[in-house]
Motif scaffolding. Structure first.
Motif, mmCIF file in Angstrom:
data_model
loop_
_atom_site.group_PDB
_atom_site.id
_atom_site.type_symbol
_atom_site.label_atom_id
_atom_site.label_comp_id
_atom_site.label_asym_id
_atom_site.label_seq_id
_atom_site.Cartn_x
_atom_site.Cartn_y
_atom_site.Cartn_z
ATOM 1 N N LEU A 89 18.632 18.715 4.716
ATOM 2 C CA LEU A 89 18.924 17.324 4.399
ATOM 3 C C LEU A 89 19.965 17.163 3.293
ATOM 4 C CD1 LEU A 89 15.331 15.818 4.632
ATOM 5 C CD2 LEU A 89 17.147 15.801 6.353
ATOM 6 N N ASP A 90 20.315 18.261 2.627
ATOM 7 C CA ASP A 90 21.354 18.211 1.596
ATOM 8 C C ASP A 90 22.683 18.767 2.081
ATOM 9 O OD1 ASP A 90 20.062 16.864 -0.425
ATOM 10 O OD2 ASP A 90 19.277 18.669 -1.371
ATOM 11 N N ASP A 91 22.838 18.904 3.395
ATOM 12 C CA ASP A 91 24.113 19.311 3.962
ATOM 13 C C ASP A 91 25.189 18.340 3.471
ATOM 14 O OD1 ASP A 91 25.726 20.718 6.262
ATOM 15 O OD2 ASP A 91 26.019 18.552 6.541
ATOM 16 N N PRO A 92 26.348 18.845 3.044
ATOM 17 C CA PRO A 92 27.388 17.956 2.501
ATOM 18 C C PRO A 92 27.792 16.819 3.450
ATOM 19 C CG PRO A 92 27.923 20.234 2.014
ATOM 20 C CD PRO A 92 26.716 20.259 2.907
ATOM 21 N N PHE A 93 27.901 17.106 4.741
ATOM 22 C CA PHE A 93 28.264 16.058 5.692
ATOM 23 C C PHE A 93 27.176 14.989 5.764
ATOM 24 C CE2 PHE A 93 27.983 14.223 9.955
ATOM 25 C CZ PHE A 93 29.220 13.603 10.030
ATOM 26 N N ILE A 94 25.928 15.433 5.851
ATOM 27 C CA ILE A 94 24.810 14.492 5.937
ATOM 28 C C ILE A 94 24.720 13.651 4.669
ATOM 29 C CG2 ILE A 94 22.282 14.329 6.061
ATOM 30 C CD1 ILE A 94 22.385 16.779 7.922
ATOM 31 N N LYS A 95 24.882 14.289 3.514
ATOM 32 C CA LYS A 95 24.850 13.546 2.252
ATOM 33 C C LYS A 95 25.966 12.505 2.202
ATOM 34 C CE LYS A 95 23.963 15.366 -1.708
ATOM 35 N NZ LYS A 95 23.912 16.194 -2.921
ATOM 36 N N LYS A 127 27.612 6.771 2.604
ATOM 37 C CA LYS A 127 28.366 5.666 3.220
ATOM 38 C C LYS A 127 27.426 4.535 3.624
ATOM 39 C CE LYS A 127 32.013 8.582 5.151
ATOM 40 N NZ LYS A 127 32.577 9.124 6.414
ATOM 41 N N VAL A 128 26.273 4.898 4.179
ATOM 42 C CA VAL A 128 25.298 3.876 4.583
ATOM 43 C C VAL A 128 24.788 3.137 3.350
ATOM 44 C CG1 VAL A 128 22.982 3.529 5.550
ATOM 45 C CG2 VAL A 128 24.642 4.977 6.743
ATOM 46 N N ALA A 161 20.563 3.195 14.799
ATOM 47 C CA ALA A 161 21.564 3.473 13.766
ATOM 48 C C ALA A 161 21.268 4.805 13.080
ATOM 49 C CB ALA A 161 21.573 2.362 12.730
ATOM 50 N N GLN A 162 22.331 5.543 12.818
ATOM 51 C CA GLN A 162 22.162 6.780 12.059
ATOM 52 C C GLN A 162 21.816 6.436 10.616
ATOM 53 O OE1 GLN A 162 25.681 9.173 12.503
ATOM 54 N NE2 GLN A 162 24.995 9.965 14.458
ATOM 55 N N PHE A 163 20.939 7.213 10.040
ATOM 56 C CA PHE A 163 20.540 7.094 8.639
ATOM 57 C C PHE A 163 19.898 5.740 8.318
ATOM 58 C CE2 PHE A 163 24.230 9.920 9.015
ATOM 59 C CZ PHE A 163 23.617 11.109 8.675
ATOM 60 N N SER A 164 19.190 5.173 9.303
ATOM 61 C CA SER A 164 18.543 3.875 9.093
ATOM 62 C C SER A 164 17.474 3.952 7.998
ATOM 63 C CB SER A 164 17.941 3.350 10.388
ATOM 64 O OG SER A 164 17.006 4.255 10.927
ATOM 65 N N ALA A 165 16.846 5.099 7.831
ATOM 66 C CA ALA A 165 15.842 5.235 6.759
ATOM 67 C C ALA A 165 16.492 5.082 5.390
ATOM 68 C CB ALA A 165 15.129 6.580 6.857
ATOM 69 N N CYS A 166 17.707 5.568 5.253
ATOM 70 C CA CYS A 166 18.448 5.405 3.996
ATOM 71 C C CYS A 166 18.768 3.929 3.776
ATOM 72 C CB CYS A 166 19.716 6.246 4.032
ATOM 73 S SG CYS A 166 20.709 6.124 2.538
ATOM 74 N N VAL A 201 17.851 7.618 -2.635
ATOM 75 C CA VAL A 201 18.548 6.881 -3.686
ATOM 76 C C VAL A 201 19.998 7.315 -3.572
ATOM 77 C CG1 VAL A 201 18.806 6.480 -6.148
ATOM 78 C CG2 VAL A 201 16.516 6.798 -5.175
ATOM 79 N N GLY A 202 20.828 6.411 -3.117
ATOM 80 C CA GLY A 202 22.209 6.793 -2.822
ATOM 81 C C GLY A 202 22.188 7.813 -1.701
ATOM 82 N N ASN A 203 22.856 8.930 -1.919
ATOM 83 C CA ASN A 203 22.860 9.962 -0.876
ATOM 84 C C ASN A 203 21.816 11.048 -1.128
ATOM 85 O OD1 ASN A 203 23.961 11.442 -2.951
ATOM 86 N ND2 ASN A 203 25.825 12.004 -1.875
ATOM 87 N N LYS A 204 20.959 10.845 -2.117
ATOM 88 C CA LYS A 204 19.956 11.849 -2.484
ATOM 89 C C LYS A 204 18.628 11.593 -1.783
ATOM 90 C CE LYS A 204 21.749 12.823 -7.071
ATOM 91 N NZ LYS A 204 22.791 11.902 -7.407
ATOM 92 N N VAL A 205 17.985 12.691 -1.391
ATOM 93 C CA VAL A 205 16.630 12.641 -0.828
ATOM 94 C C VAL A 205 15.651 12.751 -1.988
ATOM 95 C CG1 VAL A 205 14.966 13.798 0.670
ATOM 96 C CG2 VAL A 205 17.383 13.733 1.311
ATOM 97 N N VAL A 206 14.686 11.845 -2.045
ATOM 98 C CA VAL A 206 13.682 11.862 -3.108
ATOM 99 C C VAL A 206 12.300 11.683 -2.502
ATOM 100 C CG1 VAL A 206 15.260 10.982 -4.878
ATOM 101 C CG2 VAL A 206 13.908 9.384 -3.538
#
Length: 125
Positions: A54-60, A65-66, A99-104, A28-33
């Motif tokens: 998965l909560d690394d600031p860069f990854i979040k 952005k995605v 694509a990076q972060f396609s799951a998001c 949800v947004g940049n959060k992992v749930v």
């Protein structure tokens, strides 16, 4: 320990090679749930989120952005600023296996897109 006194191993990490396990994680947004309300599944997602960083600031930030890009594309489609075909082309780029972060992106589309868009996309990891 089981009732018989035997030790029982409980898996705490999500196996990234198992579709069933991967489907326990959502965004949800940049959060992992957790996509499940089962307490054991929620614990597995929480532990995996920590271990896999998965909560690394860069990854979040990149996940954010995605999510925002998909959300913006859907808003442009809803307002009539882009055609359905343009919307689908852009969203297909976001959900591409390369694509990076396609799951998001898939989670965002599943959460926000109208059925007429979802039905045209391959939303399986």
């Amino acid at each position: 320990m089981t009732e018989n006194g035997n030790e029982e191993e409980i898996t705490l990490l999500i196996d990234p090679c198992s579709n069933d396990d991967v489907n326990l994680i959502s965004f949800v947004g940049n959060k992992v749930v957790a996509s499940s309300e089962n307490e054991a599944d929620i614990e597995r997602v929480t532990v995996s989120k920590c271990i896999f960083n998965l909560d690394d600031p860069f990854i979040k930030a990149e996940r954010g952005k995605v999510w925002n890009g998909v959300e913006k594309t859907l808003a442009e489609y809803d307002s009539g600023d882009i055609s359905k075909n343009s919307c689908l082309r852009i969203l297909n780029d976001y959900i591409s296996p390369q694509a990076q972060f396609s799951a998001c992106a898939i989670a965002c589309i599943n959460s926000l897109a109208p059925d007429e868009i979802k039905n045209e996309l391959d939303l399986v990891l």
